[in-house]
Design a protein around this motif. Structure first.
Motif, PDB file in Angstrom:
ATOM      1  N   THR A 112      11.296  -2.860   6.526  1.00  0.00           N
ATOM      2  CA  THR A 112      11.846  -3.333   7.800  1.00  0.00           C
ATOM      3  C   THR A 112      12.660  -2.233   8.473  1.00  0.00           C
ATOM      4  O   THR A 112      12.491  -1.949   9.664  1.00  0.00           O
ATOM      5  CB  THR A 112      12.713  -4.588   7.572  1.00  0.00           C
ATOM      6  N   ARG A 113      13.517  -1.594   7.706  1.00  0.00           N
ATOM      7  CA  ARG A 113      14.345  -0.497   8.228  1.00  0.00           C
ATOM      8  C   ARG A 113      13.473   0.693   8.642  1.00  0.00           C
ATOM      9  O   ARG A 113      13.675   1.291   9.713  1.00  0.00           O
ATOM     10  CB  ARG A 113      15.366  -0.091   7.162  1.00  0.00           C
ATOM     11  N   ILE A 114      12.501   1.033   7.821  1.00  0.00           N
ATOM     12  CA  ILE A 114      11.612   2.163   8.103  1.00  0.00           C
ATOM     13  C   ILE A 114      10.828   1.908   9.389  1.00  0.00           C
ATOM     14  O   ILE A 114      10.704   2.798  10.249  1.00  0.00           O
ATOM     15  CB  ILE A 114      10.661   2.413   6.915  1.00  0.00           C
ATOM     16  N   LEU A 115      10.303   0.695   9.536  1.00  0.00           N
ATOM     17  CA  LEU A 115       9.523   0.376  10.730  1.00  0.00           C
ATOM     18  C   LEU A 115      10.370   0.467  11.994  1.00  0.00           C
ATOM     19  O   LEU A 115       9.904   0.970  13.019  1.00  0.00           O
ATOM     20  CB  LEU A 115       8.894  -1.012  10.610  1.00  0.00           C
ATOM     21  N   LYS A 116      11.605   0.003  11.927  1.00  0.00           N
ATOM     22  CA  LYS A 116      12.498   0.105  13.086  1.00  0.00           C
ATOM     23  C   LYS A 116      12.729   1.561  13.464  1.00  0.00           C
ATOM     24  O   LYS A 116      12.700   1.930  14.641  1.00  0.00           O
ATOM     25  CB  LYS A 116      13.837  -0.576  12.793  1.00  0.00           C
ATOM     26  N   THR A 117      12.945   2.407  12.457  1.00  0.00           N
ATOM     27  CA  THR A 117      13.170   3.837  12.705  1.00  0.00           C
ATOM     28  C   THR A 117      11.928   4.487  13.298  1.00  0.00           C
ATOM     29  O   THR A 117      12.019   5.236  14.290  1.00  0.00           O
ATOM     30  CB  THR A 117      13.572   4.552  11.397  1.00  0.00           C
ATOM     31  N   LEU A 118      10.770   4.219  12.715  1.00  0.00           N
ATOM     32  CA  LEU A 118       9.530   4.830  13.202  1.00  0.00           C
ATOM     33  C   LEU A 118       9.172   4.332  14.601  1.00  0.00           C
ATOM     34  O   LEU A 118       8.682   5.104  15.426  1.00  0.00           O
ATOM     35  CB  LEU A 118       8.383   4.562  12.220  1.00  0.00           C
ATOM     36  N   GLU A 119       9.443   3.065  14.864  1.00  0.00           N
ATOM     37  CA  GLU A 119       9.178   2.522  16.196  1.00  0.00           C
ATOM     38  C   GLU A 119      10.116   3.162  17.223  1.00  0.00           C
ATOM     39  O   GLU A 119       9.683   3.531  18.328  1.00  0.00           O
ATOM     40  CB  GLU A 119       9.336   1.007  16.200  1.00  0.00           C
ATOM     41  N   ALA A 120      11.382   3.316  16.867  1.00  0.00           N
ATOM     42  CA  ALA A 120      12.354   3.939  17.779  1.00  0.00           C
ATOM     43  C   ALA A 120      11.970   5.384  18.104  1.00  0.00           C
ATOM     44  O   ALA A 120      12.225   5.858  19.216  1.00  0.00           O
ATOM     45  CB  ALA A 120      13.757   3.889  17.173  1.00  0.00           C
ATOM     46  N   ALA A 133       0.810  -1.217   0.000  1.00  0.00           N
ATOM     47  CA  ALA A 133       0.000   0.000   0.000  1.00  0.00           C
ATOM     48  C   ALA A 133       0.845   1.270   0.000  1.00  0.00           C
ATOM     49  O   ALA A 133       0.454   2.286  -0.575  1.00  0.00           O
ATOM     50  CB  ALA A 133      -0.940   0.001   1.204  1.00  0.00           C
ATOM     51  N   ALA A 134       2.016   1.220   0.642  1.00  0.00           N
ATOM     52  CA  ALA A 134       2.888   2.397   0.732  1.00  0.00           C
ATOM     53  C   ALA A 134       3.930   2.442  -0.385  1.00  0.00           C
ATOM     54  O   ALA A 134       4.756   3.353  -0.419  1.00  0.00           O
ATOM     55  CB  ALA A 134       3.581   2.431   2.090  1.00  0.00           C
ATOM     56  N   CYS A 135       3.892   1.451  -1.283  1.00  0.00           N
ATOM     57  CA  CYS A 135       4.846   1.384  -2.401  1.00  0.00           C
ATOM     58  C   CYS A 135       6.295   1.378  -1.899  1.00  0.00           C
ATOM     59  O   CYS A 135       7.129   2.172  -2.331  1.00  0.00           O
ATOM     60  CB  CYS A 135       4.627   2.523  -3.386  1.00  0.00           C
ATOM     61  N   VAL A 136       6.555   0.468  -0.955  1.00  0.00           N
ATOM     62  CA  VAL A 136       7.876   0.336  -0.356  1.00  0.00           C
ATOM     63  C   VAL A 136       8.279  -1.129  -0.442  1.00  0.00           C
ATOM     64  O   VAL A 136       7.463  -2.017  -0.155  1.00  0.00           O
ATOM     65  CB  VAL A 136       7.853   0.786   1.126  1.00  0.00           C
ATOM     66  N   LEU A 137       9.511  -1.389  -0.820  1.00  0.00           N
ATOM     67  CA  LEU A 137      10.010  -2.761  -0.852  1.00  0.00           C
ATOM     68  C   LEU A 137      10.149  -3.295   0.569  1.00  0.00           C
ATOM     69  O   LEU A 137      10.476  -2.546   1.499  1.00  0.00           O
ATOM     70  CB  LEU A 137      11.352  -2.826  -1.571  1.00  0.00           C
ATOM     71  N   ALA A 138       9.915  -4.594   0.728  1.00  0.00           N
ATOM     72  CA  ALA A 138       9.937  -5.217   2.063  1.00  0.00           C
ATOM     73  C   ALA A 138      11.229  -4.953   2.841  1.00  0.00           C
ATOM     74  O   ALA A 138      11.159  -4.605   4.028  1.00  0.00           O
ATOM     75  CB  ALA A 138       9.666  -6.713   1.945  1.00  0.00           C
ATOM     76  N   PRO A 139      12.427  -5.098   2.231  1.00  0.00           N
ATOM     77  CA  PRO A 139      13.643  -4.813   3.011  1.00  0.00           C
ATOM     78  C   PRO A 139      13.702  -3.360   3.502  1.00  0.00           C
ATOM     79  O   PRO A 139      14.141  -3.101   4.621  1.00  0.00           O
ATOM     80  CB  PRO A 139      14.785  -5.109   2.036  1.00  0.00           C
ATOM     81  N   SER A 140      13.253  -2.434   2.674  1.00  0.00           N
ATOM     82  CA  SER A 140      13.218  -1.026   3.082  1.00  0.00           C
ATOM     83  C   SER A 140      12.196  -0.815   4.186  1.00  0.00           C
ATOM     84  O   SER A 140      12.426  -0.046   5.125  1.00  0.00           O
ATOM     85  CB  SER A 140      12.868  -0.121   1.898  1.00  0.00           C
TER      86      SER A 140
END
Length: 162
Positions: free
Chosen positions: A78-86, A69-76
């Motif tokens: 994972t990194r984005i979610l870690k950053t947003l969660e932090a 839905a966000a037009c983001v590749l899965a590996p990217s």
């Protein structure tokens, strides 16, 4: 539409300025250059913004669906979610029914950030609408949605409705 000029020694390709990929990228850049100052101000990347917006709309969403839905590749993602969660903007948890699935929710901090930035974003959209017109934007969005559906590889073998 003007015919494509070809030199005898040239590749049989259209001029780059009249190709769909380049035209779409130029249009994207023309739109995004208006939003980038807002994103810099809230210290969020374009991909992070898309992820936050999709999560906000979904309420809770599976990471695989979120990537699509966000037009983001899965590996990217994972990194984005870690950053947003932090940063405390989202919350991640495992699906109780399927421990392999990660579910994503927007946090109160994330909601506040989107609410604050939403005011600026709405102003930018209003300026774009004033330049292009609401009907033209609606027509463009419809046309782009149709292109996406018509070219979607996952639907390539689907029978036509007509």
């Amino acid at each position: 539409m003007a015919p494509t000029k070809h030199r005898p020694d040239a590749f049989p390709l259209s001029e780059t300025q009249r190709t769909l990929p380049i035209a779409l990228l130029r249009a994207r850049e023309a739109v995004m250059e208006r939003f980038r100052p807002m994103l810099r101000e809230i210290d969020v990347t374009e991909q992070q913004w898309r992820v936050l917006r999709v999560v906000q709309e979904a309420g809770e969403i599976d990471a695989t669906q979120l990537a699509r839905a966000a037009c983001v590749l899965a590996p990217s993602l994972t990194r984005i979610l870690k950053t947003l969660e932090a940063r405390g903007l989202i919350a991640l948890h495992r699906d109780a029914a399927d421990r392999r699935r990660t579910l994503v929710n927007i946090s109160a901090v994330g909601k506040a950030l989107l609410h604050e930035a939403g005011q600026t974003s709405a102003g930018i959209y209003k300026e774009i609408e004033e330049r292009l017109g609401a009907d033209r934007i609606a027509d463009l969005l419809d046309a782009l949605e149709n292109v996406t559906q018509d070219l979607d590889l996952s639907n390539a073998d689907a029978p036509d409705d007509g």
